[in-house]
Write a protein that holds these residues in place. Structure first.
Motif, mmCIF file in Angstrom:
data_model
loop_
_atom_site.group_PDB
_atom_site.id
_atom_site.type_symbol
_atom_site.label_atom_id
_atom_site.label_comp_id
_atom_site.label_asym_id
_atom_site.label_seq_id
_atom_site.Cartn_x
_atom_site.Cartn_y
_atom_site.Cartn_z
ATOM 1 N N THR A 34 0.851 -1.190 0.000
ATOM 2 C CA THR A 34 0.000 0.000 0.000
ATOM 3 C C THR A 34 0.884 1.236 0.000
ATOM 4 N N TYR A 35 0.569 2.151 -0.898
ATOM 5 C CA TYR A 35 1.322 3.389 -1.041
ATOM 6 C C TYR A 35 0.422 4.571 -0.722
ATOM 7 N N VAL A 37 -0.430 8.339 -1.370
ATOM 8 C CA VAL A 37 -0.214 9.338 -2.419
ATOM 9 C C VAL A 37 -0.341 10.717 -1.786
ATOM 10 N N THR A 46 -4.614 6.563 -1.861
ATOM 11 C CA THR A 46 -3.785 5.364 -1.706
ATOM 12 C C THR A 46 -3.796 4.560 -2.998
ATOM 13 N N ILE A 47 -2.716 3.834 -3.180
ATOM 14 C CA ILE A 47 -2.627 2.831 -4.235
ATOM 15 C C ILE A 47 -2.253 1.534 -3.536
ATOM 16 N N THR A 48 -3.042 0.498 -3.763
ATOM 17 C CA THR A 48 -2.780 -0.800 -3.161
ATOM 18 C C THR A 48 -2.615 -1.834 -4.260
ATOM 19 N N ALA A 49 -1.485 -2.517 -4.274
ATOM 20 C CA ALA A 49 -1.217 -3.599 -5.224
ATOM 21 C C ALA A 49 -1.171 -4.900 -4.427
ATOM 22 N N ALA A 67 -4.865 -4.083 -8.397
ATOM 23 C CA ALA A 67 -4.400 -2.743 -8.040
ATOM 24 C C ALA A 67 -5.634 -1.880 -7.818
ATOM 25 N N VAL A 69 -6.853 2.082 -6.742
ATOM 26 C CA VAL A 69 -6.493 3.486 -6.566
ATOM 27 C C VAL A 69 -7.706 4.192 -5.987
ATOM 28 N N GLN A 70 -7.517 4.833 -4.832
ATOM 29 C CA GLN A 70 -8.630 5.539 -4.195
ATOM 30 C C GLN A 70 -8.165 6.884 -3.658
ATOM 31 N N ARG A 83 -10.718 3.361 -8.515
ATOM 32 C CA ARG A 83 -10.379 2.544 -9.671
ATOM 33 C C ARG A 83 -9.814 1.210 -9.220
ATOM 34 N N ARG A 84 -10.175 0.171 -9.951
ATOM 35 C CA ARG A 84 -9.728 -1.179 -9.610
ATOM 36 C C ARG A 84 -9.317 -1.888 -10.883
#
Length: 145
Positions: A34-35, A37, A46-49, A67, A69-70, A83-84
């Motif tokens: 989890t990143y 942003v 956040t971006i979660t891969a 992945a 993106v929220q 986005r998913r």
């Protein structure tokens, strides 16, 4: 789907763009990165891969890669992003069998699925909103269109 190249074994320094051969590498069954942003020092999303295990796709064992993106707090005030992206990576051959993309932003809702036929070098693109389909020719071992 930006992390597919990392997971497939490709590195820009490889001569000729070598892709990892089957059996050389295996991915962990489950992993999550989890990143946070930030923009001007403020956390805006956040971006979660994730690797979410394995699943059968058209009879083949595949890693489920996701992945998300929220936007959050201040970021949602500027523009809500949700986005998913999901890819199903063949465990043995390390190429994508299926890719899904979903967008549920402030004023925009979209969804698409791409089914890859690696043997025929074709991809079937399905627009889930317009309910339309289109077939594309693709190169061998394609990861995305």
């Amino acid at each position: 789907m930006f992390f597919l190249f990392l997971l497939s074994g490709y590195t820009p320094s490889d001569s000729g763009g070598v892709i990892a051969e089957a059996g050389e590498n295996s991915l962990p069954e489950f992993e999550k990165l989890t990143y946070d942003v930030r923009w001007l020092g403020l956390s805006i999303g956040t971006i979660t891969a994730s690797i979410k295990g394995r699943q059968k796709i058209r009879g083949r064992e595949a890693y489920v890669l996701e992945a998300v993106v929220q936007s959050r707090s201040v970021g949602s005030l500027m523009r809500k992003l949700d986005r998913r992206f999901v890819s199903y990576l063949d465990v043995k051959e390390l190429y994508v069998l299926r890719a899904e993309a979903y967008r549920n932003d402030s004023d925009d809702h979209e969804g698409a699925v791409v089914e890859f036929d690696q043997a025929r070098h074709q991809a079937l693109y399905k627009d889930l909103v317009a309910r339309s389909e289109k077939i594309f020719d693709v190169p061998a071992r394609v990861q995305d269109i």
